[in-house]
Motif scaffolding. Structure first.
Motif, PDB file in Angstrom:
ATOM      1  N   UNK B 418     -10.091   3.624  18.937  1.00  0.00           N
ATOM      2  CA  UNK B 418      -9.204   2.661  18.265  1.00  0.00           C
ATOM      3  C   UNK B 418      -9.439   2.666  16.763  1.00  0.00           C
ATOM      4  N   UNK B 419     -10.732   2.719  16.396  1.00  0.00           N
ATOM      5  CA  UNK B 419     -11.056   2.679  14.977  1.00  0.00           C
ATOM      6  C   UNK B 419     -10.470   3.896  14.262  1.00  0.00           C
ATOM      7  N   UNK B 420     -10.678   5.070  14.823  1.00  0.00           N
ATOM      8  CA  UNK B 420     -10.213   6.287  14.155  1.00  0.00           C
ATOM      9  C   UNK B 420      -8.690   6.347  14.121  1.00  0.00           C
ATOM     10  N   UNK B 421      -8.064   5.862  15.216  1.00  0.00           N
ATOM     11  CA  UNK B 421      -6.600   5.913  15.258  1.00  0.00           C
ATOM     12  C   UNK B 421      -5.960   4.869  14.353  1.00  0.00           C
ATOM     13  N   UNK B 422      -6.756   3.864  13.961  1.00  0.00           N
ATOM     14  CA  UNK B 422      -6.200   2.822  13.082  1.00  0.00           C
ATOM     15  C   UNK B 422      -6.128   3.293  11.632  1.00  0.00           C
ATOM     16  N   UNK B 423      -6.812   4.395  11.346  1.00  0.00           N
ATOM     17  CA  UNK B 423      -6.810   4.853   9.957  1.00  0.00           C
ATOM     18  C   UNK B 423      -5.497   5.557   9.638  1.00  0.00           C
ATOM     19  N   UNK B 424      -5.039   5.366   8.402  1.00  0.00           N
ATOM     20  CA  UNK B 424      -3.815   6.032   7.974  1.00  0.00           C
ATOM     21  C   UNK B 424      -3.904   6.340   6.504  1.00  0.00           C
ATOM     22  N   UNK B 425      -2.898   7.008   5.973  1.00  0.00           N
ATOM     23  CA  UNK B 425      -2.945   7.413   4.566  1.00  0.00           C
ATOM     24  C   UNK B 425      -3.137   6.245   3.600  1.00  0.00           C
ATOM     25  N   UNK B 426      -2.820   5.048   4.051  1.00  0.00           N
ATOM     26  CA  UNK B 426      -2.927   3.922   3.131  1.00  0.00           C
ATOM     27  C   UNK B 426      -4.254   3.176   3.259  1.00  0.00           C
ATOM     28  N   UNK B 427      -5.064   3.577   4.233  1.00  0.00           N
ATOM     29  CA  UNK B 427      -6.337   2.872   4.396  1.00  0.00           C
ATOM     30  C   UNK B 427      -7.210   3.083   3.156  1.00  0.00           C
ATOM     31  N   UNK B 428      -8.081   2.104   2.929  1.00  0.00           N
ATOM     32  CA  UNK B 428      -8.969   2.218   1.768  1.00  0.00           C
ATOM     33  C   UNK B 428     -10.272   2.913   2.190  1.00  0.00           C
ATOM     34  N   UNK B 429     -10.782   3.708   1.318  1.00  0.00           N
ATOM     35  CA  UNK B 429     -12.086   4.293   1.649  1.00  0.00           C
ATOM     36  C   UNK B 429     -13.198   3.634   0.824  1.00  0.00           C
ATOM     37  N   UNK B 430     -12.844   2.787  -0.095  1.00  0.00           N
ATOM     38  CA  UNK B 430     -13.892   2.138  -0.891  1.00  0.00           C
ATOM     39  C   UNK B 430     -14.164   0.724  -0.415  1.00  0.00           C
TER      40      UNK B 430
END
Lengths: 324, 430
Positions: B418-430
């Protein structure tokens, strides 16, 4: 040849070679000594060289010191080591210090012979071991032969020495120890110990009659698979430090055996040398097997036996040390 | 002055370490912090830095020997002016438990046994030191089990005796590389004997790291009941996210952004949700670990290494990326410190880096789980009622079934999914 005969042969040989040698002491002349060590010497060398003295040990040694300074080579005999104490003042205060105190002007080439040790039902006044008293004194040498061969060679060296030597003969060894003794003259330098038996599991360091007992114990232990080295000190002053350290470093375990009582004995000095110089080679605590710290050798045979060091006691102590 | 180098403490439960190889010879000069030797622990090897600058005066423990923590292993003759500053001023950096590792005491027996077992005569101590032998590892033949001088000499003789010749190969022409040591058993299981050596075969003795790996793997497989499950994850969003940040990240942080930090972040989430996997089997109890220290298995040309990211739950994604980068760099250059290699509570294996699709990983006891991230590949998948080309990845989990049941294990993987699939191009990495 017995231990006693070796000493007599040595005395005769030296007297034949050196006319300065004179013997005196209680009953040494006509009777030939109570143990017969000097038997026949008066007949051979005359009353001027083998002299019966008064019963006064202080005088026996005191006169000998004067004669030695005067150019003779006296060999006084003290009938039993137990009776040497009246001469203590002469030995320690005069003979031992003479060279030092006269700044080398005088010296005392003197050999004092005396039988020591027990095991012959001699009781209080005929059984004492007195070597440790003299080993403490700088200026004298103390020979304690353990075999007939060593007795003759050490005697020759003692007589040749230019300073006072105490020559302690074990009275139980006189007729019980036999060995090959060459007729020709030989000298065993004072201060040289000798390995009487090679071994690798432990070292027995001893002297005098106990050398023989230690060798017998070593023989017993050999059959049990314990390899015992026996070092005979031969002189307890000076001590042969090099050979003491050598055997200790070789086996790592040391049993010191002497009949003299434990406290302040030769074993204490040997132990101190080992502790100072060989600590990191020791694989077990140094062990001493000595006469008990009681006033004197008892007369009662069971008590005398209990006092005396025996080959069995040595074997048992060595066995325990080997097992450690 | 002489600085003693002691076998460092490698972890709370670690009592001994094996010398892999000495990187310096006696007489070599060595700088403070310069690598001095390799130590083998668990399934890894690590280099130990020198505690001082000077000359390596004596090596007390030879390669291949295992000694208790705190045993002196070498002596360094500290260089002139360094002598004023170096001694004990600071603990060796490789020592996570300074009191245990920097004590300058003479070799106190680390395993005091019955009275006579821990007491050594001066002769025994001297010989043991001279020959670099730990007397506590010698069987005593003396009274009360005392180690005697002869016992040490015997141990020395046995050690220096030439290794017994290997059984003659059936073909005399077979090139045997060196004389292999007599086979030592790696675990208590009877080994299957190898077949005959045939012409052209090469017989290579076990390296120390190989031996330790063999031992640990055999032990893990023989004692831990492994169970295995897998989920498949759509990481198209993650791939897009990474694509978006790739150039900027490289510019700002100085190294490439990989998928591994995302996987670590997801694993932390999973372990928080399913603490049964952040645990240790303890015989008659289970220890639930409070800290989350993630081991990351990495293949290097020196062998398998599992450096540990401590308190991974306290790092954000960039922090994890930095930790991964730092440990990977140091693992490859052989500059890992011992504390980097111990204390893990769970392991993540980035097997995708070696191109696999499914992995049945071996658990690293006393941990109870190891999760792998396989290769990310584009596959046609059904999305809704359509077929789409998506970036897919498999996550495989081996778990200790004594501690973790299948439902918990599946729950864990689904948290990651779920966590990995929730990531998208707009997610923040900071």
């Amino acid at each position: 040849m017995t231990y006693l005969e070796a000493i007599r042969a040595g005395l005769r040989q030296e007297m034949q070679l050196d006319p300065r040698i004179v013997i005196w002491g209680e009953d040494v002349g006509v009777r030939g000594g109570v143990f017969r060590v000097t038997e026949g010497l008066q007949q051979e060398f005359g009353e001027d060289r083998v002299i019966d003295s008064p019963l006064a040990e202080g005088a026996i040694v005191g006169v000998a010191i004067g004669a030695a300074i005067g150019g003779l080579r006296p060999i006084p005999e003290i009938q039993f080591g137990d009776f040497i104490f009246p001469a203590m003042n002469q030995i320690v205060e005069e003979a031992a210090r003479m060279r030092y105190r006269s700044n080398n002007d005088f010296h005392v080439p003197l050999v004092i012979r005396a039988p020591i040790g027990g095991g012959i039902h001699g009781a209080l006044y005929h059984s004492q071991s007195v070597e440790a008293f003299f080993a403490h004194v700088p200026g004298v040498k103390v020979a304690v032969p353990g075999t007939p061969y060593d007795a003759k060679g050490l005697l020759a060296a003692a007589i040749a020495d230019e300073d006072p030597v105490l020559f302690f003969e074990h009275k139980a060894a006189y007729r019980s120890l036999r060995g090959e003794v060459p007729e020709e003259r030989y000298l065993i330098p004072l201060g040289q110990a000798e390995v009487k038996r090679e071994g690798k599991d432990l070292s027995i360091i001893t002297y005098s009659l106990m050398v023989n007992y230690a060798l017998r114990a070593a023989e017993t232990l050999q059959q049990e698979g314990i390899s015992v080295e026996v070092l005979d000190l031969r002189t307890v002053r000076p001590l042969d430090q090099a050979r003491i350290l050598e055997t200790a470093k070789k086996t790592g375990k040391v049993l010191i055996v002497h009949e003299d009582n434990r406290t302040g004995g030769i074993g204490a000095e040997v132990s101190a040398i080992l502790a100072e110089e060989a600590l990191f080679y020791l694989d077990a605590p140094i062990r001493r097997l000595c006469g008990p710290d009681v006033p004197a050798m008892p007369y009662s045979p069971p008590l005398e036996h209990a006092f005396m060091i025996t080959p069995e006691k040595i074997a048992q102590a060595a066995r325990e040390l080997a097992r450690f | 002055m002489v600085e003693k180098v002691l076998m460092p403490q490698l972890g709370e439960s670690v009592t001994e370490g094996t010398i892999g190889q000495w990187l310096k010879n006696v007489g070599d000069s060595v700088e403070k912090y310069e690598s001095l030797l390799e130590i083998l622990t668990d399934k890894v090897n690590a280099e130990v830095p020198s505690p001082a600058s000077g000359v390596l005066a004596r090596i007390l423990v030879q390669a291949g020997e295992t000694v208790p923590v705190g045993t002196p292993i070498a002596e360094i003759e500290v260089a002139g002016e360094a002598a004023e500053v170096a001694p004990q001023a600071e603990p060796a950096p490789a020592a996570p438990s300074p009191p245990a590792a920097v004590v300058d005491a003479p070799a106190a027996p680390a395993h005091p046994g019955p009275t006579e077992r821990g007491r050594y005569s001066p002769a025994v101590r001297r010989l043991a030191q001279e020959h670099g032998i730990d007397p506590s590892r010698i069987a005593g033949s003396g009274a009360g089990g005392r180690v005697t001088r002869n016992d040490v000499l015997k141990a020395v003789a046995e050690r220096t005796a030439p290794p017994t010749a290997p059984p003659a190969p059936t073909a005399p022409s077979a090139p045997v590389a060196g004389a292999p040591e007599p086979p030592r058993e790696v675990a208590g299981v009877a080994p299957v004997p190898a077949g005959p050596v045939e012409p052209g075969d090469r017989v290579e003795p076990l390296s120390n790291i190989r031996r330790v790996i063999a031992q640990r793997m055999t032990q893990a497989k023989a004692t831990v009941p492994h169970a295995w499950i897998m989920v498949e994850v759509d990481v198209s969003g993650l791939v897009a996210l990474r694509e978006r940040w790739k150039a900027k990240f490289r510019e700002e942080e100085g190294f490439n952004l990989t998928y591994l930090p995302f996987m670590l972040r997801a694993t932390v989430e999973g372990l928080k949700a399913v603490p049964q996997l952040n645990a240790q089997w303890n015989g008659d109890s289970i220890i639930y670990k409070k800290r989350i220290n993630l081991g990351m298995a990495a293949a290097t040309d020196r062998g398998l290494v599992v450096p540990v990211i401590r308190d991974a739950d306290q790092k954000n994604l960039v922090g994890l990326a930095h930790a991964v980068h730092d440990l990977t760099e140091r693992a490859r250059s052989g500059r890992l410190k011992l504390e980097d290699l111990s204390g893990g509570t769970f392991t993540v294996d980035n097997t995708g880096a070696v191109g696999t699709m499914l992995t049945y990983a071996v658990i690293n006891p006393p941990e109870v789980g190891i999760v792998t991230m396989e290769s990310i590949v584009k596959r046609p998948v059904v999305v809704g009622d359509a077929i789409a080309i998506r970036s897919m990845v498999n996550l495989c989990l081996s778990f200790d079934h004594r501690v973790v049941d299948g439902a918990d294990a599946a729950r864990f993987l689904n948290v990651l999914k779920r966590h990995l699939e929730s990531l998208g191009p707009d997610s923040s990495i900071y």
